[in-house]
Scaffold this motif. Sequence first.
Motif, PDB file in Angstrom:
ATOM      1  N   THR A   1      -9.191  -0.180  12.106  1.00  0.00           N
ATOM      2  CA  THR A   1      -9.622  -1.044  11.009  1.00  0.00           C
ATOM      3  C   THR A   1     -10.083  -0.290   9.777  1.00  0.00           C
ATOM      4  OG1 THR A   1     -11.863  -1.182  11.907  1.00  0.00           O
ATOM      5  CG2 THR A   1     -10.324  -2.904  12.554  1.00  0.00           C
TER       6      THR A   1
ATOM      7  N   PRO B   1      -6.664   3.024   8.618  1.00  0.00           N
ATOM      8  CA  PRO B   1      -5.387   2.559   8.029  1.00  0.00           C
ATOM      9  C   PRO B   1      -5.487   2.052   6.593  1.00  0.00           C
ATOM     10  CG  PRO B   1      -5.503   1.870  10.295  1.00  0.00           C
ATOM     11  CD  PRO B   1      -6.850   2.437   9.956  1.00  0.00           C
ATOM     12  N   PRO B   2      -6.488   1.239   6.218  1.00  0.00           N
ATOM     13  CA  PRO B   2      -6.552   0.855   4.799  1.00  0.00           C
ATOM     14  C   PRO B   2      -6.798   2.043   3.865  1.00  0.00           C
ATOM     15  CG  PRO B   2      -7.883  -0.632   6.105  1.00  0.00           C
ATOM     16  CD  PRO B   2      -7.456   0.470   7.005  1.00  0.00           C
TER      17      PRO B   2
ATOM     18  N   LEU C   1      -5.744   5.134   4.379  1.00  0.00           N
ATOM     19  CA  LEU C   1      -4.464   5.833   4.278  1.00  0.00           C
ATOM     20  C   LEU C   1      -3.473   5.061   3.407  1.00  0.00           C
ATOM     21  CD1 LEU C   1      -3.991   7.130   7.927  1.00  0.00           C
ATOM     22  CD2 LEU C   1      -4.653   8.436   5.913  1.00  0.00           C
ATOM     23  N   LEU C   2      -3.469   3.742   3.502  1.00  0.00           N
ATOM     24  CA  LEU C   2      -2.603   2.929   2.657  1.00  0.00           C
ATOM     25  C   LEU C   2      -2.966   3.083   1.190  1.00  0.00           C
ATOM     26  CD1 LEU C   2      -0.352   0.802   2.574  1.00  0.00           C
ATOM     27  CD2 LEU C   2      -2.135  -0.932   2.768  1.00  0.00           C
ATOM     28  N   PHE C   3      -4.249   3.108   0.902  1.00  0.00           N
ATOM     29  CA  PHE C   3      -4.715   3.304  -0.476  1.00  0.00           C
ATOM     30  C   PHE C   3      -4.299   4.677  -0.996  1.00  0.00           C
ATOM     31  CE2 PHE C   3      -8.115   4.694  -3.402  1.00  0.00           C
ATOM     32  CZ  PHE C   3      -7.888   3.781  -4.417  1.00  0.00           C
TER      33      PHE C   3
ATOM     34  N   ALA D   1      -1.785   6.534   0.091  1.00  0.00           N
ATOM     35  CA  ALA D   1      -0.327   6.548  -0.061  1.00  0.00           C
ATOM     36  C   ALA D   1       0.102   5.815  -1.319  1.00  0.00           C
ATOM     37  CB  ALA D   1       0.332   5.939   1.169  1.00  0.00           C
ATOM     38  N   SER D   2      -0.549   4.703  -1.629  1.00  0.00           N
ATOM     39  CA  SER D   2      -0.182   3.971  -2.849  1.00  0.00           C
ATOM     40  C   SER D   2      -0.538   4.776  -4.098  1.00  0.00           C
ATOM     41  CB  SER D   2      -0.852   2.598  -2.876  1.00  0.00           C
ATOM     42  OG  SER D   2      -2.250   2.727  -3.013  1.00  0.00           O
TER      43      SER D   2
ATOM     44  N   GLN E   1      -0.583   8.079  -4.267  1.00  0.00           N
ATOM     45  CA  GLN E   1       0.403   9.158  -4.343  1.00  0.00           C
ATOM     46  C   GLN E   1       1.752   8.635  -4.826  1.00  0.00           C
ATOM     47  OE1 GLN E   1       0.385  10.933  -0.458  1.00  0.00           O
ATOM     48  NE2 GLN E   1      -1.267  12.346  -0.992  1.00  0.00           N
ATOM     49  N   LYS E   2       2.136   7.452  -4.370  1.00  0.00           N
ATOM     50  CA  LYS E   2       3.410   6.870  -4.803  1.00  0.00           C
ATOM     51  C   LYS E   2       3.365   6.546  -6.291  1.00  0.00           C
ATOM     52  CE  LYS E   2       6.725   3.358  -3.535  1.00  0.00           C
ATOM     53  NZ  LYS E   2       7.002   2.208  -2.675  1.00  0.00           N
TER      54      LYS E   2
END
Length: 100
Positions: free
Chosen positions: A77, A80-81, A83-85, A87-88, A90-91
């Motif tokens: 919980t 993952p959020p 890591l998603l933040f 990754a976004s 970096q993208k």
Amino acid sequence: FFMLAMVIGIFFKVTILFYAATIGTANLFKIKSPSMLSYPLGIVILFLSVTIASNFQEHLHEGLYIAKFILHIPLFTIIPPILLFIASLQKRKSHGSKHI
């Protein structure tokens, strides 16, 4: 037959998890031969399996109550959020630098 199937299934599960741990550790530390890690990791797993829980009741308590707060909540919980933040970000950063 049921118990035999359970023992065989658990054997294969432990074998696959041990193989994945060996390969993952070799990749993490950039070791060219993962087979060099099989004995050290096996000894660590053996030691931890003996010391983590001394009986079945303690094993259940640790699995149902302690691991929930130490492992499950952070790994499923919280991390993952984050890591998603990341990754976004970096993208977005990589797409922004291509247009310049």
